[in-house]
Design a protein around this motif. Structure first.
Motif, PDB file in Angstrom:
ATOM      1  N   GLU A   1     -21.918   1.232  -2.688  1.00  0.00           N
ATOM      2  CA  GLU A   1     -21.160   2.138  -3.552  1.00  0.00           C
ATOM      3  C   GLU A   1     -19.900   2.696  -2.885  1.00  0.00           C
ATOM      4  OE1 GLU A   1     -22.065   6.250  -5.922  1.00  0.00           O
ATOM      5  OE2 GLU A   1     -23.639   4.713  -5.821  1.00  0.00           O
ATOM      6  N   ARG A   2     -19.953   3.007  -1.616  1.00  0.00           N
ATOM      7  CA  ARG A   2     -18.785   3.537  -0.914  1.00  0.00           C
ATOM      8  C   ARG A   2     -17.826   2.417  -0.523  1.00  0.00           C
ATOM      9  NH1 ARG A   2     -16.340   3.751   3.519  1.00  0.00           N
ATOM     10  NH2 ARG A   2     -17.854   2.518   4.646  1.00  0.00           N
ATOM     11  N   ARG A   3     -18.354   1.350   0.023  1.00  0.00           N
ATOM     12  CA  ARG A   3     -17.514   0.263   0.537  1.00  0.00           C
ATOM     13  C   ARG A   3     -16.688  -0.405  -0.566  1.00  0.00           C
ATOM     14  NH1 ARG A   3     -18.670  -5.486   2.452  1.00  0.00           N
ATOM     15  NH2 ARG A   3     -17.022  -5.823   3.958  1.00  0.00           N
ATOM     16  N   VAL A   4     -17.265  -0.587  -1.763  1.00  0.00           N
ATOM     17  CA  VAL A   4     -16.555  -1.262  -2.848  1.00  0.00           C
ATOM     18  C   VAL A   4     -15.279  -0.512  -3.221  1.00  0.00           C
ATOM     19  CG1 VAL A   4     -17.804  -0.197  -4.794  1.00  0.00           C
ATOM     20  CG2 VAL A   4     -16.867  -2.506  -5.029  1.00  0.00           C
ATOM     21  N   ARG A   5     -15.325   0.789  -3.147  1.00  0.00           N
ATOM     22  CA  ARG A   5     -14.139   1.602  -3.454  1.00  0.00           C
ATOM     23  C   ARG A   5     -13.181   1.647  -2.259  1.00  0.00           C
ATOM     24  NH1 ARG A   5     -18.505   3.535  -6.075  1.00  0.00           N
ATOM     25  NH2 ARG A   5     -18.242   4.179  -8.247  1.00  0.00           N
ATOM     26  N   GLN A   6     -13.740   1.807  -1.059  1.00  0.00           N
ATOM     27  CA  GLN A   6     -12.903   1.956   0.128  1.00  0.00           C
ATOM     28  C   GLN A   6     -12.117   0.683   0.435  1.00  0.00           C
ATOM     29  OE1 GLN A   6     -12.536   5.010   1.523  1.00  0.00           O
ATOM     30  NE2 GLN A   6     -10.786   4.021   2.499  1.00  0.00           N
ATOM     31  N   ARG A   7     -12.689  -0.469   0.199  1.00  0.00           N
ATOM     32  CA  ARG A   7     -11.956  -1.723   0.433  1.00  0.00           C
ATOM     33  C   ARG A   7     -10.698  -1.793  -0.423  1.00  0.00           C
ATOM     34  NH1 ARG A   7     -15.021  -7.186   0.968  1.00  0.00           N
ATOM     35  NH2 ARG A   7     -12.927  -7.705   1.621  1.00  0.00           N
ATOM     36  N   LEU A   8     -10.791  -1.297  -1.656  1.00  0.00           N
ATOM     37  CA  LEU A   8      -9.604  -1.264  -2.511  1.00  0.00           C
ATOM     38  C   LEU A   8      -8.584  -0.274  -1.945  1.00  0.00           C
ATOM     39  CD1 LEU A   8      -7.971   0.285  -5.001  1.00  0.00           C
ATOM     40  CD2 LEU A   8      -8.277  -2.186  -5.200  1.00  0.00           C
ATOM     41  N   ARG A   9      -9.037   0.906  -1.604  1.00  0.00           N
ATOM     42  CA  ARG A   9      -8.123   1.922  -1.055  1.00  0.00           C
ATOM     43  C   ARG A   9      -7.404   1.402   0.199  1.00  0.00           C
ATOM     44  NH1 ARG A   9     -13.002   5.474  -1.592  1.00  0.00           N
ATOM     45  NH2 ARG A   9     -12.805   6.424  -3.656  1.00  0.00           N
ATOM     46  N   ASP A  10      -8.152   0.744   1.070  1.00  0.00           N
ATOM     47  CA  ASP A  10      -7.586   0.263   2.336  1.00  0.00           C
ATOM     48  C   ASP A  10      -6.545  -0.836   2.138  1.00  0.00           C
ATOM     49  OD1 ASP A  10      -9.257   2.029   3.661  1.00  0.00           O
ATOM     50  OD2 ASP A  10     -10.709   0.487   4.252  1.00  0.00           O
ATOM     51  N   GLY A  11      -6.691  -1.650   1.100  1.00  0.00           N
ATOM     52  CA  GLY A  11      -5.768  -2.762   0.895  1.00  0.00           C
ATOM     53  C   GLY A  11      -4.779  -2.566  -0.247  1.00  0.00           C
ATOM     54  N   PHE A  12      -4.755  -1.379  -0.839  1.00  0.00           N
ATOM     55  CA  PHE A  12      -3.921  -1.148  -2.014  1.00  0.00           C
ATOM     56  C   PHE A  12      -2.442  -1.174  -1.654  1.00  0.00           C
ATOM     57  CE2 PHE A  12      -2.028   1.907  -5.159  1.00  0.00           C
ATOM     58  CZ  PHE A  12      -2.183   1.106  -6.273  1.00  0.00           C
ATOM     59  N   GLU A  13      -1.697  -2.027  -2.344  1.00  0.00           N
ATOM     60  CA  GLU A  13      -0.249  -2.130  -2.164  1.00  0.00           C
ATOM     61  C   GLU A  13       0.416  -1.947  -3.529  1.00  0.00           C
ATOM     62  OE1 GLU A  13       1.263  -5.442   0.148  1.00  0.00           O
ATOM     63  OE2 GLU A  13      -0.745  -5.759   0.982  1.00  0.00           O
ATOM     64  N   PRO A  14       0.826  -0.724  -3.853  1.00  0.00           N
ATOM     65  CA  PRO A  14       1.410  -0.484  -5.169  1.00  0.00           C
ATOM     66  C   PRO A  14       2.619  -1.361  -5.467  1.00  0.00           C
ATOM     67  CG  PRO A  14       1.190   1.582  -3.945  1.00  0.00           C
ATOM     68  CD  PRO A  14       0.745   0.485  -3.042  1.00  0.00           C
ATOM     69  N   ALA A  15       3.360  -1.767  -4.458  1.00  0.00           N
ATOM     70  CA  ALA A  15       4.567  -2.575  -4.675  1.00  0.00           C
ATOM     71  C   ALA A  15       4.257  -3.939  -5.277  1.00  0.00           C
ATOM     72  CB  ALA A  15       5.321  -2.753  -3.363  1.00  0.00           C
ATOM     73  N   HIS A  16       3.025  -4.405  -5.133  1.00  0.00           N
ATOM     74  CA  HIS A  16       2.641  -5.724  -5.649  1.00  0.00           C
ATOM     75  C   HIS A  16       1.563  -5.633  -6.728  1.00  0.00           C
ATOM     76  CE1 HIS A  16       5.048  -7.326  -2.467  1.00  0.00           C
ATOM     77  NE2 HIS A  16       4.305  -6.734  -1.556  1.00  0.00           N
ATOM     78  N   THR A  17       1.373  -4.439  -7.266  1.00  0.00           N
ATOM     79  CA  THR A  17       0.287  -4.201  -8.215  1.00  0.00           C
ATOM     80  C   THR A  17       0.840  -3.703  -9.543  1.00  0.00           C
ATOM     81  OG1 THR A  17      -1.156  -3.621  -6.356  1.00  0.00           O
ATOM     82  CG2 THR A  17      -1.893  -2.957  -8.549  1.00  0.00           C
ATOM     83  N   TRP A  18       0.205  -4.141 -10.615  1.00  0.00           N
ATOM     84  CA  TRP A  18       0.546  -3.689 -11.958  1.00  0.00           C
ATOM     85  C   TRP A  18      -0.682  -3.085 -12.604  1.00  0.00           C
ATOM     86  CZ3 TRP A  18       2.293  -8.031  -9.718  1.00  0.00           C
ATOM     87  CH2 TRP A  18       3.685  -8.174  -9.620  1.00  0.00           C
ATOM     88  N   VAL A  19      -0.454  -2.064 -13.406  1.00  0.00           N
ATOM     89  CA  VAL A  19      -1.503  -1.439 -14.200  1.00  0.00           C
ATOM     90  C   VAL A  19      -1.409  -2.003 -15.608  1.00  0.00           C
ATOM     91  CG1 VAL A  19      -2.232   0.756 -15.246  1.00  0.00           C
ATOM     92  CG2 VAL A  19      -1.603   0.656 -12.816  1.00  0.00           C
ATOM     93  N   ILE A  20      -2.550  -2.366 -16.151  1.00  0.00           N
ATOM     94  CA  ILE A  20      -2.639  -2.865 -17.525  1.00  0.00           C
ATOM     95  C   ILE A  20      -3.013  -1.677 -18.408  1.00  0.00           C
ATOM     96  CG2 ILE A  20      -3.808  -4.477 -19.090  1.00  0.00           C
ATOM     97  CD1 ILE A  20      -4.592  -6.058 -16.409  1.00  0.00           C
ATOM     98  N   GLU A  21      -2.238  -1.500 -19.468  1.00  0.00           N
ATOM     99  CA  GLU A  21      -2.513  -0.416 -20.411  1.00  0.00           C
ATOM    100  C   GLU A  21      -2.707  -0.980 -21.811  1.00  0.00           C
ATOM    101  OE1 GLU A  21       0.837   2.247 -19.930  1.00  0.00           O
ATOM    102  OE2 GLU A  21      -0.180   3.295 -18.285  1.00  0.00           O
ATOM    103  N   VAL A  22      -3.656  -0.404 -22.515  1.00  0.00           N
ATOM    104  CA  VAL A  22      -3.903  -0.744 -23.916  1.00  0.00           C
ATOM    105  C   VAL A  22      -3.829   0.564 -24.696  1.00  0.00           C
ATOM    106  CG1 VAL A  22      -5.580  -1.643 -25.572  1.00  0.00           C
ATOM    107  CG2 VAL A  22      -5.330  -2.751 -23.334  1.00  0.00           C
ATOM    108  N   GLY A  23      -2.936   0.600 -25.656  1.00  0.00           N
ATOM    109  CA  GLY A  23      -2.745   1.834 -26.417  1.00  0.00           C
ATOM    110  C   GLY A  23      -2.296   2.986 -25.543  1.00  0.00           C
ATOM    111  N   GLY A  24      -1.557   2.689 -24.472  1.00  0.00           N
ATOM    112  CA  GLY A  24      -1.058   3.718 -23.575  1.00  0.00           C
ATOM    113  C   GLY A  24      -2.078   4.218 -22.561  1.00  0.00           C
TER     114      GLY A  24
END
Length: 154
Positions: A37-60
């Motif tokens: 439960e902790r590692r699955v979230r932390q791995r994302l936090r550790d490797g997150f690069e906003p410059a190469h990431t897009w957020v998908i939105e539906v209905g805003g």
């Protein structure tokens, strides 16, 4: 298909993305005996690069994310962190987002020297079928991951 949009991610999106990752991957990771439960979230936090990431939105509203990270050393882009709210899966959103990203890679190399795209998907994940429909083929596998590649369309 539901109407969707993508926008550039920011550092403020990291917690929503980390939570979505934990929810979306839980079943596959539990099946593989790898859920923490902790590692699955932390791995994302550790490797997150906003410059190469897009957020998908539906209905805003936040519905998912995807990253396309250039790797000059490997001469490719890595498709990473492609998560979509389970309630929206099967509505064509994932296909639409993936198709748009791959068209950009085919057209101009996705901003790099090459249009080659690589990814890894968990063994047994239904997402593998989506990637295969878009021309990804298996390069190698291990006990947890299937590594796939897609060469540019000619």
């Amino acid at each position: 298909m539901a109407d969707w949009e993508i926008r550039a991610a920011s550092a403020a999106d990291v917690e929503a993305i980390a939570e979505l990752r934990a929810v979306v991957l839980r079943g596959d990771l539990e099946r593989l005996g790898r859920y923490d439960e902790r590692r699955v979230r932390q791995r994302l936090r550790d490797g997150f690069e906003p410059a190469h990431t897009w957020v998908i939105e539906v209905g805003g509203a936040f519905a998912g994310c995807v990253a396309l990270r250039p790797d000059a050393d490997a001469g490719c882009h890595w498709l990473e962190h492609f998560y979509l709210d389970a309630r929206l899966q099967g509505a064509g959103i994932g296909s639409g987002v993936l198709g748009e990203l791959l068209e950009g890679c085919d057209r101009d190399g996705g901003g790099a020297d090459t249009g080659v795209v690589r990814l890894n998907v968990l063994r047994g994940s239904p997402a593998r079928r989506l990637y295969e429909r878009y021309g990804f083929v298996v390069e190698s596998e291990d006990a947890v991951d299937v590594f796939m590649v897609r060469r540019p369309a000619v």
